[in-house]
Design a protein around this motif. Structure first.
Motif, short mmCIF file in Angstrom:
data_model
loop_
_atom_site.label_atom_id
_atom_site.label_comp_id
_atom_site.label_asym_id
_atom_site.label_seq_id
_atom_site.Cartn_x
_atom_site.Cartn_y
_atom_site.Cartn_z
N ALA A 7 0.83 -1.22 0.00
CA ALA A 7 0.00 0.00 0.00
C ALA A 7 0.86 1.27 0.00
CB ALA A 7 -0.94 0.01 1.20
N PHE A 8 2.02 1.21 0.64
CA PHE A 8 2.94 2.35 0.68
C PHE A 8 3.33 2.75 -0.74
CE2 PHE A 8 7.28 4.03 0.88
CZ PHE A 8 7.17 5.02 1.86
N SER A 90 24.43 11.98 1.95
CA SER A 90 24.00 10.63 1.60
C SER A 90 22.49 10.66 1.34
CB SER A 90 24.30 9.68 2.76
OG SER A 90 23.47 9.98 3.87
N GLU A 91 21.99 9.62 0.71
CA GLU A 91 20.55 9.56 0.43
C GLU A 91 19.74 9.57 1.73
OE1 GLU A 91 19.04 9.98 -2.45
OE2 GLU A 91 21.01 10.13 -3.39
N ARG A 92 20.27 8.91 2.76
CA ARG A 92 19.58 8.88 4.06
C ARG A 92 19.51 10.28 4.66
NH1 ARG A 92 21.29 4.25 6.17
NH2 ARG A 92 19.28 3.28 5.95
N LYS A 93 20.60 11.04 4.57
CA LYS A 93 20.61 12.39 5.12
C LYS A 93 19.70 13.31 4.30
CE LYS A 93 23.79 15.71 7.09
NZ LYS A 93 25.20 16.00 7.35
N LYS A 94 19.69 13.16 2.99
CA LYS A 94 18.79 13.93 2.14
C LYS A 94 17.34 13.64 2.52
CE LYS A 94 21.74 14.06 -1.98
NZ LYS A 94 21.88 13.60 -3.37
N GLY A 95 17.03 12.38 2.72
CA GLY A 95 15.68 11.99 3.11
C GLY A 95 15.30 12.59 4.45
N SER A 165 10.67 10.52 1.05
CA SER A 165 11.72 10.91 2.00
C SER A 165 11.83 9.87 3.11
CB SER A 165 11.41 12.28 2.60
OG SER A 165 11.39 13.27 1.61
N TRP A 166 10.70 9.39 3.60
CA TRP A 166 10.70 8.35 4.63
C TRP A 166 11.36 7.08 4.10
CZ3 TRP A 166 11.00 7.49 9.38
CH2 TRP A 166 10.65 6.27 9.96
N TYR A 167 11.09 6.76 2.86
CA TYR A 167 11.73 5.61 2.21
C TYR A 167 13.25 5.78 2.21
CZ TYR A 167 12.95 2.24 -1.45
OH TYR A 167 13.50 1.21 -2.15
N ALA A 168 13.72 6.98 1.84
CA ALA A 168 15.16 7.24 1.82
C ALA A 168 15.77 7.16 3.21
CB ALA A 168 15.43 8.61 1.19
N VAL A 169 15.04 7.64 4.23
CA VAL A 169 15.53 7.56 5.61
C VAL A 169 15.68 6.10 6.02
CG1 VAL A 169 14.92 8.02 8.02
CG2 VAL A 169 14.62 9.82 6.30
N GLU A 174 17.37 6.43 -2.77
CA GLU A 174 16.35 7.32 -3.32
C GLU A 174 15.20 6.48 -3.84
OE1 GLU A 174 15.96 10.98 -6.54
OE2 GLU A 174 17.69 9.65 -6.63
N PHE A 175 13.97 6.94 -3.66
CA PHE A 175 12.81 6.18 -4.11
C PHE A 175 12.80 6.04 -5.62
CE2 PHE A 175 8.40 5.65 -5.41
CZ PHE A 175 8.06 4.53 -4.69
N GLN A 176 12.96 7.16 -6.30
CA GLN A 176 13.01 7.12 -7.76
C GLN A 176 13.76 8.35 -8.23
OE1 GLN A 176 8.82 7.30 -8.73
NE2 GLN A 176 8.96 9.42 -9.28
#
Length: 183
Positions: A7-8, A90-95, A165-169, A174-176
């Protein structure tokens, strides 16, 4: 790490498809704008018969399309961002930065803008506000109503971007990829 529920992903893809469709629909206002201004030029210079309605319709169509296209621009990653430090994150920090920004800045401002602009559009409707720019004097409430509608469309896309953003965290990825817009 556990993957996200189906669902996400479905919510993100659904919102993105909706925003893409509305962005393309709103872009048709630009076609109307080009046709009406070309008609005005032809009418004014070839027929010596200028119109009274093109000036009003051009700023209304352009202003509405500009506002209503904001959600589409957010989807495509076309909004302004300061890249001095961003590219080194990093992608996590960007998220994390994006998620905090959406929750603490974006949504509160959009909610306030929505409330104020709904009130403004309702006031224009009740007052039967007219444009003072030309003798044609079209009603202004539809133009004023484009602001809360644009804010709503932007908030809907903001939900998708917050989820990305939550996905990246959570994943560090990155999601896409967004389209690269060079200015």
């Amino acid at each position: 790490m556990r993957d996200f529920p189906h669902a996400f992903y479905a919510v993100i893809r659904g919102i993105d498809r909706f925003t893409d469709a509305t962005g393309k629909l709103v872009s048709l206002a630009m076609l109307f704008l080009v046709v009406s201004i070309c008609y005005e030029c032809f009418s004014r210079y070839a027929l010596d018969a200028p119109t009274v309605w093109v000036m009003d319709t051009s700023y209304i169509a352009n202003g509405s399309a500009f506002m209503l296209g904001c959600g589409y621009a957010l989807l495509k990653g076309a909004h302004v961002r300061t890249d001095m430090l961003w590219d080194k994150y990093s992608e996590r920090k960007k998220g994390t930065v994006d998620l905090i920004s959406y929750l603490l800045l974006f949504f509160p401002v959009m909610i306030a803008l929505f409330a104020i602009s709904v009130d403004d559009a309702w006031y224009a409707f009740n007052l039967d506000e007219r444009s003072e720019q030309s003798p044609w004097r079209p009603i202004m409430w539809p133009f004023r109503a484009s602001i809360p509608l644009a804010t709503l469309l932007l908030m809907i896309q903001g939900v998708s971007e917050s989820m990305k953003s939550w996905y990246a965290v959570r994943t560090g990825r990155e999601f896409q990829h967004r389209e690269k817009v060079e200015v």
